[in-house]
Design a protein around this motif. Structure first.
Motif, PDB file in Angstrom:
ATOM      1  N   ALA A 116      29.631 -14.173 140.022  1.00 29.14           N
ATOM      2  CA  ALA A 116      29.169 -15.452 140.571  1.00 29.14           C
ATOM      3  C   ALA A 116      27.711 -15.740 140.252  1.00 29.14           C
ATOM      4  O   ALA A 116      27.319 -16.899 140.107  1.00 29.14           O
ATOM      5  CB  ALA A 116      29.382 -15.460 142.088  1.00 29.14           C
ATOM      6  N   GLY A 117      26.901 -14.700 140.109  1.00 36.21           N
ATOM      7  CA  GLY A 117      25.462 -14.891 139.950  1.00 36.21           C
ATOM      8  C   GLY A 117      25.094 -15.763 138.777  1.00 36.21           C
ATOM      9  O   GLY A 117      24.203 -16.616 138.866  1.00 36.21           O
ATOM     10  N   VAL A 125      26.947 -26.709 137.424  1.00 33.04           N
ATOM     11  CA  VAL A 125      28.204 -26.113 136.983  1.00 33.04           C
ATOM     12  C   VAL A 125      29.243 -27.233 136.914  1.00 33.04           C
ATOM     13  O   VAL A 125      29.548 -27.866 137.924  1.00 33.04           O
ATOM     14  CB  VAL A 125      28.687 -25.007 137.935  1.00 33.04           C
ATOM     15  CG1 VAL A 125      30.005 -24.415 137.429  1.00 33.04           C
ATOM     16  CG2 VAL A 125      27.633 -23.917 138.076  1.00 33.04           C
ATOM     17  N   VAL A 126      29.745 -27.484 135.722  1.00 29.10           N
ATOM     18  CA  VAL A 126      30.720 -28.545 135.510  1.00 29.10           C
ATOM     19  C   VAL A 126      32.123 -27.962 135.587  1.00 29.10           C
ATOM     20  O   VAL A 126      32.448 -27.011 134.864  1.00 29.10           O
ATOM     21  CB  VAL A 126      30.513 -29.228 134.148  1.00 29.10           C
ATOM     22  CG1 VAL A 126      31.604 -30.279 133.906  1.00 29.10           C
ATOM     23  CG2 VAL A 126      29.129 -29.873 134.084  1.00 29.10           C
ATOM     24  N   SER A 127      32.949 -28.519 136.450  1.00 31.23           N
ATOM     25  CA  SER A 127      34.355 -28.125 136.558  1.00 31.23           C
ATOM     26  C   SER A 127      35.224 -29.238 135.994  1.00 31.23           C
ATOM     27  O   SER A 127      34.906 -30.417 136.147  1.00 31.23           O
ATOM     28  CB  SER A 127      34.733 -27.878 138.018  1.00 31.23           C
ATOM     29  OG  SER A 127      33.940 -26.854 138.585  1.00 31.23           O
ATOM     30  N   GLN A 133      36.731 -26.785 140.766  1.00 30.64           N
ATOM     31  CA  GLN A 133      35.531 -27.054 141.546  1.00 30.64           C
ATOM     32  C   GLN A 133      35.564 -26.304 142.881  1.00 30.64           C
ATOM     33  O   GLN A 133      34.543 -25.787 143.344  1.00 30.64           O
ATOM     34  CB  GLN A 133      35.361 -28.547 141.784  1.00 30.64           C
ATOM     35  CG  GLN A 133      34.006 -28.899 142.405  1.00 30.64           C
ATOM     36  CD  GLN A 133      33.778 -30.387 142.503  1.00 30.64           C
ATOM     37  OE1 GLN A 133      34.680 -31.140 142.820  1.00 30.64           O
ATOM     38  NE2 GLN A 133      32.563 -30.823 142.219  1.00 30.64           N
ATOM     39  N   ARG A 134      36.748 -26.202 143.485  1.00 33.40           N
ATOM     40  CA  ARG A 134      36.863 -25.431 144.739  1.00 33.40           C
ATOM     41  C   ARG A 134      36.537 -23.965 144.499  1.00 33.40           C
ATOM     42  O   ARG A 134      35.882 -23.318 145.326  1.00 33.40           O
ATOM     43  CB  ARG A 134      38.275 -25.579 145.313  1.00 33.40           C
ATOM     44  CG  ARG A 134      38.540 -26.933 145.952  1.00 33.40           C
ATOM     45  CD  ARG A 134      39.822 -26.935 146.761  1.00 33.40           C
ATOM     46  NE  ARG A 134      41.009 -26.759 145.930  1.00 33.40           N
ATOM     47  CZ  ARG A 134      41.667 -27.758 145.354  1.00 33.40           C
ATOM     48  NH1 ARG A 134      41.255 -29.006 145.514  1.00 33.40           N
ATOM     49  NH2 ARG A 134      42.745 -27.524 144.633  1.00 33.40           N
ATOM     50  N   ILE A 135      36.985 -23.414 143.364  1.00 34.40           N
ATOM     51  CA  ILE A 135      36.682 -22.024 143.027  1.00 34.40           C
ATOM     52  C   ILE A 135      35.181 -21.842 142.847  1.00 34.40           C
ATOM     53  O   ILE A 135      34.596 -20.862 143.321  1.00 34.40           O
ATOM     54  CB  ILE A 135      37.440 -21.611 141.741  1.00 34.40           C
ATOM     55  CG1 ILE A 135      38.944 -21.564 142.004  1.00 34.40           C
ATOM     56  CG2 ILE A 135      36.935 -20.268 141.225  1.00 34.40           C
ATOM     57  CD1 ILE A 135      39.786 -21.351 140.750  1.00 34.40           C
ATOM     58  N   CYS A 139      32.563 -19.541 145.233  1.00 31.38           N
ATOM     59  CA  CYS A 139      31.801 -18.395 144.730  1.00 31.38           C
ATOM     60  C   CYS A 139      30.314 -18.521 145.062  1.00 31.38           C
ATOM     61  O   CYS A 139      29.528 -17.630 144.721  1.00 31.38           O
ATOM     62  CB  CYS A 139      32.028 -18.192 143.237  1.00 31.38           C
ATOM     63  SG  CYS A 139      30.979 -19.186 142.154  1.00 31.38           S
ATOM     64  N   GLY A 140      29.918 -19.629 145.691  1.00 34.55           N
ATOM     65  CA  GLY A 140      28.544 -19.748 146.163  1.00 34.55           C
ATOM     66  C   GLY A 140      27.671 -20.764 145.462  1.00 34.55           C
ATOM     67  O   GLY A 140      26.483 -20.886 145.782  1.00 34.55           O
ATOM     68  N   VAL A 141      28.213 -21.515 144.506  1.00 30.34           N
ATOM     69  CA  VAL A 141      27.414 -22.552 143.849  1.00 30.34           C
ATOM     70  C   VAL A 141      27.129 -23.661 144.854  1.00 30.34           C
ATOM     71  O   VAL A 141      28.052 -24.163 145.499  1.00 30.34           O
ATOM     72  CB  VAL A 141      28.158 -23.125 142.619  1.00 30.34           C
ATOM     73  CG1 VAL A 141      27.410 -24.321 142.040  1.00 30.34           C
ATOM     74  CG2 VAL A 141      28.331 -22.042 141.561  1.00 30.34           C
ATOM     75  N   PRO A 142      25.869 -24.057 145.034  1.00 34.91           N
ATOM     76  CA  PRO A 142      25.542 -25.125 145.983  1.00 34.91           C
ATOM     77  C   PRO A 142      26.268 -26.422 145.631  1.00 34.91           C
ATOM     78  O   PRO A 142      26.417 -26.753 144.442  1.00 34.91           O
ATOM     79  CB  PRO A 142      24.023 -25.289 145.826  1.00 34.91           C
ATOM     80  CG  PRO A 142      23.552 -23.987 145.275  1.00 34.91           C
ATOM     81  CD  PRO A 142      24.663 -23.501 144.386  1.00 34.91           C
TER      82      PRO A 142
END
Length: 360
Positions: A116-117, A125-127, A133-135, A139-142
């Motif tokens: 995740a780091g 982060v583009v989903s 996007q939920r994943i 994982c901790g992306v703001p």
């Protein structure tokens, strides 16, 4: 704008096709664009044909340090405003970005995030679907760094095609056959085994069904054996593995129903191809497929890995021509609204400008 794209894949799949579409739009708009990718990859040659600069970038477990050092050196020379990583291995090398450069990570697969780091440290982060996007958020992306931008395709690919009857004649397909088509690599998460078993069930109640699978991969032998077994049980050649094909628009034009049985899927650009052609779609409820296929509107969604559920959905579309026609039309309209390559490129460039403005 100066943009450096990074992609470590040696094969040319959906993510690389998306990158080529993005490159073309960015170069056509007058941006300075470079691509860091393996020199032996199809992506390298296709990017060069568009006029993109190239850095040979081939990270591995043994040479990761040296590939990162090479990327850092190239980035310091190219001086990008944006460095955009398009696969998970490349995201781990975003630290090669020069000071002040915007770092963007792209995620196209709905596998759990192992590290995740490297995503959390990105500026965005583009989903490619809401499921991914939920994943990313989990994982901790703001939330303010998590962006949804659907993949897109160029509908011009399908603009000029022979008539359906002419194509079927070229392909050796009887006009009376009801053709179901799947396109995708012959790998486990594409679930072609489930697809073949669904056709076995369907073939027991309909003798006019033909199922073609276009694609190649490491499961070719196992799937060939399964297809042969199903064909023997049905007493005819109902299932055919076509191997890799470069005439997908022709295959789609000859198709009655497009079928995508995946057990894992980021979004499914092959489904977008089918929608662009006005085909009704049966897909599993996996990953981002529900973003593309609206159940009971543009097609039908079936339970993951349930051959019975898939067969029932396929049977309904084949039996109800009115619904199938309406679903195909609705799918084409949804495609034009959400899934064109131009929209994908426009939204990506808008994200770049937004992040650069914040950085100033």
């Amino acid at each position: 704008m100066r943009i450096l794209h990074v992609d470590a894949q040696k094969e040319f799949r959906g993510g690389e096709q998306q990158l080529i579409l993005l490159l073309k739009a960015q170069i056509d708009a007058g941006n300075a664009v470079a691509v860091a990718c393996p020199g032996c990859s199809p992506l390298a040659s296709r990017a060069a044909a568009l006029g993109a600069a190239h850095c040979d970038f081939s990270p591995s477990a043994f040479f990761g340090f040296w590939s990162n050092r090479r990327l850092r050196s190239y980035a310091s020379e190219f001086k990008p405003d944006i460095i955009h990583a398009h696969d998970s291995r490349s995201v781990g090398h975003l630290n090669a970005a020069p000071k002040g450069c915007i770092r963007i990570a792209h995620r196209r697969v709905d596998f759990p995030v192992k590290s995740a780091g490297k995503y959390i440290r990105s500026d965005a982060v583009v989903s490619v679907s809401s499921a991914i996007q939920r994943i990313v958020l989990d994982c901790g992306v703001p939330p303010d760094r998590a962006r949804l931008i659907y993949d897109g395709i160029d509908p011009a690919r399908f603009a000029s095609r022979p008539s359906r009857s002419e194509l079927r004649n070229q392909l050796g397909l009887d006009d009376r056959a009801r053709l179901i088509l799947s396109v995708g690599a012959l790998v486990d998460h594409k679930a072609h085994d489930t697809g073949i078993r669904a056709i076995e069930r369907l073939g027991k109640i309909r003798s006019d069904v033909t199922y073609w699978i276009a694609g190649d991969g490491n499961l070719r032998s196992a799937l060939d054996a399964l297809a042969s077994s199903v064909n023997r049980s049905l007493g005819r050649d109902a299932v055919c593995l076509l191997g890799y094909r470069d005439d997908i628009p022709k295959l789609l034009a000859a198709t009655d129903v497009y079928y995508h049985p995946s057990r894992l899927e980021g979004l499914g650009t092959a489904v977008l191809d089918a929608m662009a052609c006005g085909l009704p779609v049966v897909a599993s409820r996996a990953g981002g497929l529900a973003d593309a296929v609206k159940d009971n509107e543009t097609g039908l969604l079936a339970d993951v890995d349930s051959a019975e559920s898939h067969a029932a959905a396929l049977a309904r579309l084949l039996a109800d021509s009115g619904f199938a026609s309406a679903a195909g039309k609705a799918g084409a309209e949804r495609f034009q609204s959400l899934f064109t390559a131009q929209r994908m490129a426009n939204e990506t460039m808008a994200l770049y400008r937004e992040l650069l403005e914040k950085r100033r």
